[in-house]
Design a protein around this motif. Structure first.
Motif, short mmCIF file in Angstrom:
data_model
loop_
_atom_site.label_atom_id
_atom_site.label_comp_id
_atom_site.label_asym_id
_atom_site.label_seq_id
_atom_site.Cartn_x
_atom_site.Cartn_y
_atom_site.Cartn_z
N LYS A 126 114.39 66.29 -50.83
CA LYS A 126 114.07 66.84 -52.15
C LYS A 126 113.13 68.05 -51.99
O LYS A 126 113.38 69.11 -52.57
CB LYS A 126 113.42 65.74 -53.00
N GLU A 127 112.12 67.86 -51.18
CA GLU A 127 111.16 68.96 -50.98
C GLU A 127 111.85 70.18 -50.32
O GLU A 127 111.59 71.32 -50.68
CB GLU A 127 109.99 68.49 -50.12
N ARG A 128 112.74 69.88 -49.38
CA ARG A 128 113.49 70.96 -48.71
C ARG A 128 114.26 71.79 -49.74
O ARG A 128 114.21 73.02 -49.75
CB ARG A 128 114.45 70.33 -47.70
N MET A 129 114.98 71.08 -50.65
CA MET A 129 115.78 71.81 -51.64
C MET A 129 114.89 72.53 -52.66
O MET A 129 115.22 73.63 -53.10
CB MET A 129 116.76 70.87 -52.35
N GLU A 130 113.77 71.92 -52.98
CA GLU A 130 112.85 72.61 -53.91
C GLU A 130 112.38 73.93 -53.29
O GLU A 130 112.29 74.94 -53.98
CB GLU A 130 111.63 71.71 -54.21
N ARG A 131 112.09 73.87 -52.00
CA ARG A 131 111.66 75.10 -51.32
C ARG A 131 112.79 76.15 -51.31
O ARG A 131 112.55 77.32 -51.52
CB ARG A 131 111.27 74.80 -49.87
N VAL A 132 114.01 75.68 -51.05
CA VAL A 132 115.16 76.61 -51.03
C VAL A 132 115.31 77.27 -52.40
O VAL A 132 115.45 78.50 -52.50
CB VAL A 132 116.45 75.86 -50.62
#
Ligand code: SF4
Length: 320
Positions: A126-132
């Motif tokens: 989730k955090e990865r996609m939020e960053r993307v």
């Protein structure tokens, strides 16, 4: 800039390539300069001037033949282990060709998140996609672009993806290797404006490599001019435009269009004779002498010294 802090230092840096058959290409020869934190240093030269090889040696894609590169005071080519990993995060590169530099089989999300994954910067998917998503927004793209592939984008949009990928690991210095020369003129200014905006927001330092002086002036604080593997002049960008000293810089500037039509009609263009010589067997003495309108006997006999002729204005030419 008050009390500038050096972030990147090239010290008598040379990079040679040995060809099959034994010939040696002297792509970069004895280049020294400093890039200060927060500035944009423009590096200009024709194709074959060694500017891209220099950029790649600075970021450790090539080992130098001699000389040293320091990043935040540390010798880049001696870094190992965690210090090397930190360096790979802190210095990033944006490439010239937004078509070739993005893996066509990866989605935009995976391209942008590559550095996040390598350096373990996200604790969850989730955090990865939020960053993307945040990175895409930063560069002017949309969240729905994350699932698409590079071929679905225009050249300018692809360069934005390349910029998002570089920013994902929160670098301090970005080497932009001709980031706009493959783009339509109408798109070039948009990408340069984006780079400027990001510099202010994220306090980035740029080394901006280019082959012509027009857009470089707009983005750079200082400009270094390269010819056949060597730095021939370095000065603040306003200074170099107002008072170019090296005959090669004068010729390059005489080819930059002036927006005022009356001045444009009457200005003098300096047309250089011949092509840039081969870096396999460069001319003796001053490497520019075979094309220089002011060449003298001493120019063939002696390599001109790199001199500071005014505070912050360096030139390598026997005329000074
Ligand atoms: Fe021209 Fe001589 Fe100066 Fe080289 S050193 S740029 S050949 S005048």
């Amino acid at each position: 800039m008050s009390n500038p802090t050096p972030i990147l230092e090239a010290e008598r840096l040379s990079k040679h390539f040995r060809l099959r058959g034994g010939a040696v290409v002297r792509a970069v020869e004895d280049v020294s300069f400093v890039v200060y934190e927060g500035e944009t240093f423009g590096l200009v030269g024709e194709s074959g001037s060694g500017k891209s090889t220099l950029g790649r040696t600075l970021i450790r894609l090539y080992e130098p033949t001699s000389g040293r590169v320091r990043f935040l005071g540390e010798d880049v080519h001696r870094l190992r282990g965690p210090a090397l990993r930190r360096f790979h995060r802190q210095m990033q590169m944006i490439f010239q060709d937004p078509y070739a530099s993005l893996n066509p089989r990866m989605t935009v999300a995976d391209i942008v998140a590559e550095g996040i994954d390598i350096h373990g910067l996200a604790r969850s998917k989730k955090e990865r996609m939020e960053r993307v998503y945040a990175l895409l927004e930063t560069v002017g793209l949309l969240p729905e672009h994350a699932g698409r592939f590079p071929h679905e984008f225009s050249g300018g949009q692809r360069q934005r993806i390349g910029i998002a990928r570089a920013l994902a690991v929160e670098p301090k210095l970005v080497i932009a290797d001709e980031p706009i020369s493959a783009l339509d003129v109408s798109i070039q200014a948009q990408v340069v404006n984006l780079l400027k905006k990001l510099q202010q927001e994220k306090k980035l330092t740029y080394l901006f490599i280019a082959h012509d002086l027009s857009m470089v002036r707009y983005i750079s604080d200082r400009i270094g001019v390269m010819y056949l593997g060597q730095l021939v002049e370095l000065a603040g960008s306003d200074e170099i435009y107002a008072r170019p000293l090296h005959p090669y810089t004068q010729a390059l500037l005489s080819a930059v269009p002036i927006p005022d039509p009356a001045k444009e009609r009457t200005r003098e263009r300096i047309v250089l004779a011949g092509d840039i010589p081969s870096p396999i067997n460069p001319p003796s003495g001053c490497r520019f002498r075979t094309r220089c309108p002011h060449a003298m006997d001493v120019c063939a006999a002696q390599v001109p010294e790199w001199k500071e002729v005014e505070p912050g204005h360096h030139v390598a030419c026997h005329l000074y």
